[in-house]
Design an enzyme around this catalytic site. Structure first.
Site, PDB file in Angstrom:
ATOM      1  N   GLU A 387       0.095   5.431  -0.570  1.00  0.00           N
ATOM      2  CA  GLU A 387       1.273   4.607  -0.257  1.00  0.00           C
ATOM      3  C   GLU A 387       1.177   3.886   1.092  1.00  0.00           C
ATOM      4  O   GLU A 387       2.200   3.670   1.754  1.00  0.00           O
ATOM      5  CB  GLU A 387       2.547   5.450  -0.313  1.00  0.00           C
ATOM      6  CG  GLU A 387       2.858   5.977  -1.718  1.00  0.00           C
ATOM      7  CD  GLU A 387       4.188   6.691  -1.825  1.00  0.00           C
ATOM      8  OE1 GLU A 387       4.679   7.193  -0.796  1.00  0.00           O
ATOM      9  OE2 GLU A 387       4.741   6.747  -2.934  1.00  0.00           O
ATOM     10  N   GLU A 458       2.707   8.516  -9.725  1.00  0.00           N
ATOM     11  CA  GLU A 458       3.819   9.422  -9.427  1.00  0.00           C
ATOM     12  C   GLU A 458       5.069   8.882 -10.107  1.00  0.00           C
ATOM     13  O   GLU A 458       5.247   7.659 -10.201  1.00  0.00           O
ATOM     14  CB  GLU A 458       4.111   9.504  -7.915  1.00  0.00           C
ATOM     15  CG  GLU A 458       3.077  10.238  -7.114  1.00  0.00           C
ATOM     16  CD  GLU A 458       3.434  10.312  -5.628  1.00  0.00           C
ATOM     17  OE1 GLU A 458       4.622  10.473  -5.288  1.00  0.00           O
ATOM     18  OE2 GLU A 458       2.505  10.186  -4.810  1.00  0.00           O
TER      19      GLU A 458
HETATM   20  C1  GAL Z   1       5.907   9.959  -2.843  1.00  0.00           C
HETATM   21  C2  GAL Z   1       4.756  10.587  -2.062  1.00  0.00           C
HETATM   22  C3  GAL Z   1       4.573  12.044  -2.394  1.00  0.00           C
HETATM   23  C4  GAL Z   1       5.887  12.753  -2.376  1.00  0.00           C
HETATM   24  C5  GAL Z   1       6.794  12.093  -3.348  1.00  0.00           C
HETATM   25  C6  GAL Z   1       8.107  12.796  -3.499  1.00  0.00           C
HETATM   26  O1  GAL Z   1       6.319   8.781  -2.263  1.00  0.00           O
HETATM   27  O2  GAL Z   1       3.584   9.892  -2.354  1.00  0.00           O
HETATM   28  O3  GAL Z   1       3.693  12.636  -1.487  1.00  0.00           O
HETATM   29  O4  GAL Z   1       6.418  12.713  -1.102  1.00  0.00           O
HETATM   30  O5  GAL Z   1       7.030  10.769  -2.910  1.00  0.00           O
HETATM   31  O6  GAL Z   1       8.751  12.317  -4.629  1.00  0.00           O
END
Ligand code: GAL
Length: 798
Positions: A387, A458
């Site tokens: 990110e 994710e």
């Molecule tokens: C994302 C991040 C992860 C975790 C996640 C929580 O933005 O890449 O490491 O923090 O959010 O939902």
């Protein structure tokens, strides 16, 4: 020949550094003896200041070398030390290493003595040093200081092979059972030697499938390229592996030999999905952090392997992302063995630091690729900081380096914004757009344009944190959100897949998570015990019948005793449901709501079913009216629409429906409030055969259960850990989700509990980790709780 000596026992540890430790006369014997993997601080489960995981400490290990080491090269390899360290041998500083996720080694040859004891001393600093990735900004996870992965001594001939790199490629035209195998084995040469020769064998078990000789290039690397026939491919459902053996010979005397497990497979990411051996595979899976309760990162082989098994076998995942760093060899090796694909990435979290940070990132990338090159499970290298913003020059460099080291695998980088400059082969995007009542995912073209291969890395996570102790409706909602995203990933081939956030809850920094320093984002808790969302993944598998009744149908769980939809996660073709033996109906997966999933859940608006009609108590017309009234009540309780209220008034005024009768119908067909114990029997069918049965209801029984992950524990090179799962069940085999009983575990000599003991059940279950203490043979652990009969678990420690 090389010999490898694990160096994990008989270390001494001090939770500080003092100058006197460097004196050759300093005796470390008084300091506590520890084993590697080691964490400097055992943390509480939650509610702690993360500073305690950032300690400084000194590790001592005295060792002697036998005669075999004379005239040999002595290499000390560390597989993971968090976060920075300085390594001394016999008082000589060999160097410092920065970064806690990659292996590194030192050549001890010139400082080691073969005729007396040597002192290895490692000063470890767990501080989150700025510009050592991932540190510099904030980070949503903890690192945990210590020598948390294994250490070994390698004794090598002066002339030896440095490594073995194997890769396989398809033939043109494509042939299922033939591939081209390319080998590179760089040589470390003590002096100019002629007559060196290197052979390569492909071994299938003990049978040599192919043998040939490698050629030595001008830059001292043995290479070869071979067309192999009758090769069985490595695939997720049948992860066949061969051993590749290279042998270095000097006039027929063996100088060195390296064996590597290897799988023959081809992969490609296209704008229309991911292909494994020319077959499209939808990449559904989860992100994994490598942390555990109490010990942080310091878990030996078995628990690392177990995570891969949970992902592949229990949850049916096809891919895991090693968020956000290179992970343990044990985990990756197990992924190879069981057909779990891997996206492995460099350490980092949203932040790109200065030139030093970038140089370390490149070093991390190189170490990761070199070290994990031969693993068939790895299908993508993540070459960007998770990110992070675009940084043209930096990411040109990471991509070029990855391609130079490994032109057989695509690169990716994980983003949280659209239209990023994509220098990688695959655009990876964390899509958190789903909030329960909208589309599961945004269309890839909107994020990345129409051409580039696209993978969601994710989803969900912080959008809907869910504890194992949360109300049933919340837990089911988390599950349904994961389902919705997976359904969207199946909807179009533009999506190579979707990886969900995340496998397990994890401890984190104060800037994130709940007030107790936990991100409750997992589909399992920190012990990897499932929440309903875990069954979303499990129910998509084909190999075994899965039937998880997510709803308890106990009215006291819901406001105004209004029961919500009844949800079953299953891969069965249909289920039948009976109430106290009386058939309610046959129900099918909800393809309307989840048209693209292999196995949509079965969702019932109510459990009234056909019972009222079948009872023939009322005329057909009256039955219809009553059903409408009952369903309205089921759905909306006393807040039902006015039309429905009028219907009920009509039934009461003109059809003799007294309050008592209505109450009886509601009790019987809807909520079982104030009625006798009820049992619902849910039976799953595949190809019209009953394959699995579950019961739910209000049982008055309590049964303590305990299961161990392993009954045979086989420590290799260090201590080993196994997990036991303890749960309180009702008489129907379901976890008592509101149970918080105290549990005590007593171990015989040979095993010890890690962390607090006794512990309390959390939401009806808990995990307890047991570690071996050195004794071999048969050992028991006894689990007790209140007046429940004790449970004895037997282990064989090999
Ligand atoms: C994302 C991040 C992860 C975790 C996640 C929580 O933005 O890449 O490491 O923090 O959010 O939902």
């Amino acid at each position: 020949m090389r010999s490898i000596h694990p160096l994990n026992h008989q270390w001494h540890f001090s939770p500080e550094f003092r100058e006197e430790y460097l004196e050759p006369t300093f005796s470390a014997d008084e300091l506590p003896e520890i084993q590697i993997p080691h964490t400097m601080t055992l943390t509480p489960f939650n509610h702690f200041d993360e500073k305690i995981t950032q300690g400084i400490g000194t590790y001592f290990r005295d060792f002697s070398l036998g005669k075999e080491a004379v005239d040999h090269r002595i290499i000390c390899r560390f597989y993971g030390v968090m976060n920075t360290c300085k390594v001394y041998v016999n008082g000589v500083c060999l160097g410092s290493h920065e970064g806690g996720y990659t292996p590194f080694e030192y050549d001890l040859t010139s400082v080691c003595l073969t005729d007396r004891q040597n002192r290895l001393l490692v000063i470890v600093d767990g501080a989150e040093t700025a510009n050592v990735p991932p540190f510099g900004g904030v980070v949503d996870y903890l690192s945990y200081s210590g020598i948390y992965r294994e250490v070994e001594l390698q004794i090598l001939e002066q002339t030896h092979l440095q490594a073995l790199y194997c890769k396989a490629a398809d033939l043109t035209p494509w042939a299922e059972d033939s591939m081209v195998l390319s080998i590179q084995a760089p040589l470390v040469k003590a002096m100019d030697m002629t007559d060196l020769k290197c052979t390569m064998e492909v071994l299938d078990g003990d049978v040599c499938h192919y043998k040939s000789e490698l050629k030595l290039t001008a830059n001292d690397t043995f290479i070869g390229s071979f067309q192999l026939k009758e090769i069985k491919r490595w695939d997720i459902d049948d992860p066949k592996q061969y051993r590749i053996r290279v042998t270095l010979l000097l006039r027929e005397i063996c100088l060195d030999q390296i064996d590597e497990w290897f799988g023959f497979r081809s992969i490609s990411f296209t704008s229309k999905g991911f292909y494994l051996n020319q077959r499209r595979v939808k990449l559904i899976g989860l992100d994994r952090h490598q942390s555990y309760p109490y010990v942080g990162y310091a878990m030996p082989r078995r628990m690392q392997e177990k995570d891969a098994e949970i992902l592949r076998f229990d949850l049916g995942c096809r891919i895991v992302r090693t968020s956000h760093y290179m992970q343990s060899d044990h985990f990756i090796r197990r992924a190879d063995e069981i057909g779990l694909l891997v996206l492995e990435e460099i350490p980092g979290w949203q932040y790109i630091g200065n030139e030093k940070f970038k140089a370390l990132s490149l070093a991390n990338l190189e170490a990761m690729i070199r070290h994990h090159y031969n693993h068939p499970s790895i299908v993508l290298w993540g070459v960007r900081i998770n990110e992070s913003p675009d940084d043209h020059d930096f990411y040109v460099e990471t991509n070029q380096l990855a391609k130079k080291l490994d032109d057989s695998r695509p690169t990716t980088g994980i983003r949280n914004f659209r239209h990023s400059e994509c220098l990688e082969d695959v655009y990876a995007y964390n899509d958190f757009s789903h909030i329960g009542d909208n589309a599961g995912l945004v269309h890839p073209n909107w994020i990345a344009g129409p051409k580039v291969p696209y993978l969601v890395t994710e989803h969900n996570g912080h959008i809907f944190p869910t504890k194992k102790t949360d109300p049933e409706m919340k837990q089911i909602e988390q599950a349904l959100r994961h389902l919705k995203v997976i359904d969207a990933a199946y909807a179009t081939n533009r999506h190579s897949g979707a990886i969900g956030w995340c496998l397990a809850d994890y401890n984190t920094h104060k800037e994130f998570g709940s007030s107790d320093r936990v991100c409750y984002h997992g589909v399992t808790d920190m012990f990897r015990l499932p929440k309903p969302a875990a069954y979303v993944y499990a129910s998509q598998r084909e190999d075994v019948p899965v039937l998880e009744v997510a709803s308890s149908n106990t009215p006291g769980e819901f406001d105004e005793i209004r029961l919500p939809e009844f949800v079953i996660f299953t891969n069965c073709d249909y289920v039948t449901i009976a109430f106290n033996g009386e058939k309610i109906g046959t129900y099918f997966p909800n393809r309307k709501r989840y048209p693209h999933l292999p196995h949509p859940p079965i969702i019932l608006p109510d459990l009234i079913g056909n019972r009222l009609e079948a009872s023939k108590t009322f005329s057909k017309r009256l039955t219809r009216q009553l059903l409408r009234a009952l369903r309205a009540y089921y759905r909306d309780g006393i807040h039902m629409p006015i039309g429905e209220k009028i219907r009920i008034a009509w039934l009461m005024l003109f059809k003799g429906f007294t309050f008592d009768k209505a109450f009886h119908l509601i009790g019987r067909y809807i909520i079982n409030w104030g009625k006798d114990l009820a049992t619902y029997t849910i039976q799953g069918y595949r190809e019209n055969q009953p394959v699995i049965t579950k019961l739910i209801g209000r049982s008055g029984t309590r049964i303590l259960k305990a299961f161990a992950d392993d009954s045979v524990i086989a420590p290799k090179g260090t201590y080993e850990v196994t997990r036991i799962v303890i749960q309180l069940e009702d008489g129907l085999g379901n976890i008592c989700r509101n149970a918080h009983d105290v549990i005590n575990v007593t171990c015989e000599n040979g095993l010890a509990v890690i962390g607090p003991n006794p512990v309390a059940l959390v939401g009806g279950s808990i995990g307890v980790y047991l570690r071996t203490t050195g004794k071999k043979g048969r050992v028991s652990a006894i689990v007790t709780s209140g007046d429940c009969p004790p449970i004895t678990l037997d282990f064989l420690i090999e």
